[in-house]
Design an enzyme around this catalytic site. Structure first.
Site, PDB file in Angstrom:
ATOM      1  N   VAL A  12      -1.116  -9.108  -7.411  1.00 52.52           N
ATOM      2  CA  VAL A  12      -1.577 -10.040  -8.453  1.00 52.52           C
ATOM      3  C   VAL A  12      -2.693 -10.934  -7.930  1.00 52.52           C
ATOM      4  CG1 VAL A  12      -0.886 -11.836 -10.079  1.00 52.52           C
ATOM      5  CG2 VAL A  12       0.697  -9.986  -9.540  1.00 52.52           C
ATOM      6  N   ASP A 194      16.380  -8.339 -13.438  1.00 52.53           N
ATOM      7  CA  ASP A 194      15.007  -8.755 -13.719  1.00 52.53           C
ATOM      8  C   ASP A 194      14.830  -9.022 -15.214  1.00 52.53           C
ATOM      9  OD1 ASP A 194      11.934  -8.683 -12.836  1.00 52.53           O
ATOM     10  OD2 ASP A 194      12.128  -7.500 -14.673  1.00 52.53           O
ATOM     11  N   LYS A 198      13.997 -12.625 -17.372  1.00 59.72           N
ATOM     12  CA  LYS A 198      12.923 -12.775 -18.366  1.00 59.72           C
ATOM     13  C   LYS A 198      13.494 -13.133 -19.732  1.00 59.72           C
ATOM     14  CE  LYS A 198       9.939  -9.432 -15.977  1.00 59.72           C
ATOM     15  NZ  LYS A 198       9.701  -7.973 -15.865  1.00 59.72           N
TER      16      LYS A 198
END
Lengths: 407, 407
Positions: A12, A194, A198
């Site tokens: 990223v 995960d 979120k």
């Protein structure tokens, strides 16, 4: 012009530096100057852009003069300490870190509020898809009723491969690992954690009180096999890991689990690493968002958007929802649902008779030896579970598996 | 707390007042106080909420003390004059008016800039779908390559009815008028001008130079008939009014026209009054947005979001793109496309021979007397048009119609 410090120069970080360089001189007012980049091992990054800005010293980063800390290390530690320090010093923070927000959102947003700075996190959920901003800004006139999404690219890639190629879970996982869509230790993705983190972030923002990720009922995809897909195809469905939360009065239902997705659903064509989120608001109705949920440039695109907001002094609204009381989370839908049930048996004939008496709406799928599949409709999850407990007691029933169907 | 003046108390205005009342006391900082509401005929609105705030005097509105003008009258006049006056006086403006932005965006955004105020317009395109904010804020790191959308609810409703019920255009239009999805004079919608205005707004924001709506090649849906749908169904397609713009180097292609949409497309399931926009950015890739494109509360939801932004001092970024030079717009795609061609003939046999020589990839659909349908692939629009000109010269060819196919 804003000066930023970037923590992390991995995938990223590399995408972000690329976007910053590409957009230089496009808009003077919104120009971003990278003051310093923190890495763990300097020698790994010497050939990259802005290598003169690289440091492996946390103290050096904080000794420099910058306005915004951009955290793209990922994981809880040391990101947590660095973000806390920056906020305490009255610096804005932009992060792509869902673990951090899901785990310490309460403390961090409070710290941001106390220090009158913004903590922005668009990239933490669904990568490049703008979803945090629509949810917190555009839809502010709405009471959000539900949030559902395919928000984990790894599991969606694996399930897409299983559907397309008819392979078993282990083989699809290996392929995902080879192509970089799954990590060497894939547990956090394939077990659903995960996605739960979120979903917790989206639900907290949507319902304005904290939904803690550990309170969400989570079921991973590791027990999904090729026979499940055979049944799914017969029912004109795919199997997807669905993250779903819903608010009714003061109750919140939330779960992450693999479900059958009907071909008429907007989620049916969300394949491989693509993500999608459907938000339902009382004024706006149903809104669908779909796009790249991960990857270098899509994630960097979201981080860049957050930085530009701060550069143009468009600070975040104060996020209070993480600091509020937690919701008690329910894991079973109270409404009538559809389900696929697989029953392993050595006596199909008796079983079918028994099932016909038990479920009025059963539709049988008889494609394998020693088992019967059936689609049932019009029962709540609780009612079905009760029925299955009784079935399991029958001498000729060996094993029972249930998958929710969502249309 | 912000004080607003609302211009217009029709469908959107009514929805807005409802949302403001509903959200009162939710957030003190973001509280909105309605100071005055301008209407044309006071007597029509006396039974509505806040009827004590109603006035029919423009002068009275401007004599009061408020911070934000909310324009939900629609149409150019008198909205144009009122908005200009408010901006000149240094007041923020929120509008749902695509005609105004498409026609006078250059002048109005310049006026806003000169007076250091914001002109916000989320509701002007695609109703409740957050699309202006993602495009101008979230995607700021991207070079936008293309924008495509189903952004006119009236035509989408009519085309959905024609597809589902096999009726002709006139009947579907009447049904839309009865149900309130089409106006008594439907020209602006069915001829494609409404979609062109919205596409012009999205394209101007996306490509950062003005795309003027009158420069866009527009083809409405009035000549689409049930036979077109019969061919479409054979090709596993629906017909939709597609607004499409694309930038390559310094050239912009833009058009609004009915096209065949393949069943694998995200647009295939966008039915009735639902809108959808797909934006493609160089960093983020393809993003799909879908939701209610019109209606009282969805549109009010977008207007409300804009007001709250201003109430929280999150002013709009300065929009310069409308004031820049205009793009020269091209109306034919230079890339190879698929098309459906219908040819009216009294000699099918000769025609098929002729077509086989002319198009290498022709796939024939022979379902009606005196005409042949064919799907061709791998030619540019220009090449196909040239071919059709020659075909029209043949003695046994009476009429030719072409519809682009989009997958």
């Amino acid at each position: 012009m804003k000066k930023i410090a970037v923590l992390g120069y991995g995938v990223v970080g590399t995408g972000l530096i690329e976007l910053i360089e590409k957009n230089k001189s496009k808009d003077e007012e919104a120009e971003i100057h990278v003051e310093t980049i923190l890495v763990k091992h300097k020698e790994k990054h010497l050939k990259k852009k802005l290598s003169d800005k690289i440091t492996d010293s946390f103290e050096e980063v904080f000794s420099k003069d910058w306005d915004i800390l951009v955290e793209v290390i990922g994981g809880i530690n040391p990101a947590y300490q660095y973000v806390k320090k920056a906020l305490s010093l009255g610096k804005h923070v932009v992060t792509a870190n869902k673990d951090l927000i899901a785990e310490y959102g309460d403390e961090l947003f409070q710290l941001a509020k106390d220090n009158r700075v913004s903590l922005k996190f668009e990239a933490s959920v669904a990568g490049g898809i703008p979803i945090i901003k629509p949810l917190t800004e555009s839809l502010s006139g709405n009471e959000i009723r539900s949030v559902k999404g395919i928000i984990n690219g790894t599991t969606n890639f694996i399930l897409s491969k299983m559907y397309e190629e008819g392979v078993e879970y282990e083989e699809a996982l290996r392929e995902a690992q080879v192509l970089g869509f799954a990590e060497a230790n894939p547990d956090s993705d394939v077990l659903g954690y995960d996605a739960a983190r979120k979903l917790a972030i989206l639900s907290t923002l949507a319902f304005k009180k904290r939904v803690f990720w550990k309170d969400i009922d989570v079921e991973g995809i590791t027990s999904i096999d090729s026979k499940d897909f055979a049944y799914a195809k017969r029912a004109n469905c795919k199997i997807k890991l669905l993250s779903y939360s819903k608010k009714e009065e003061n109750k919140v239902f939330a779960s992450v689990k693999p479900v059958l997705i009907d071909s008429e659903s907007d989620f049916y064509r969300v394949n491989n690493e693509v993500n999608s989120v459907i938000v339902s608001g009382d004024a706006v109705g149903e809104l669908v968002f779909k796009g790249s949920g991960a990857g270098m440039l899509p994630t960097a695109s979201a981080v860049y958007g957050d930085i530009i907001d701060l550069a143009l002094n468009k600070n975040s609204i104060v996020i209070n929802s993480f600091s509020e009381d937690k919701f008690n989370i329910e894991s079973n839908l109270k409404e009538k649902v559809q389900s696929l049930i697989r029953i392993h048996t050595d006596n199909k004939e008796n079983l079918i008779k028994e099932l016909n008496g038990r479920f009025l709406t059963a539709e049988f799928i008889d494609i394998f030896d020693n088992e019967i599949g059936l689609l049932v409709d019009g029962y709540t999850e609780g009612e079905i579970e009760e029925g299955l407990i009784l079935l399991k007691e029958l001498s000729y029933v060996n094993n029972v598996k249930r998958i929710l169907k969502v249309s």
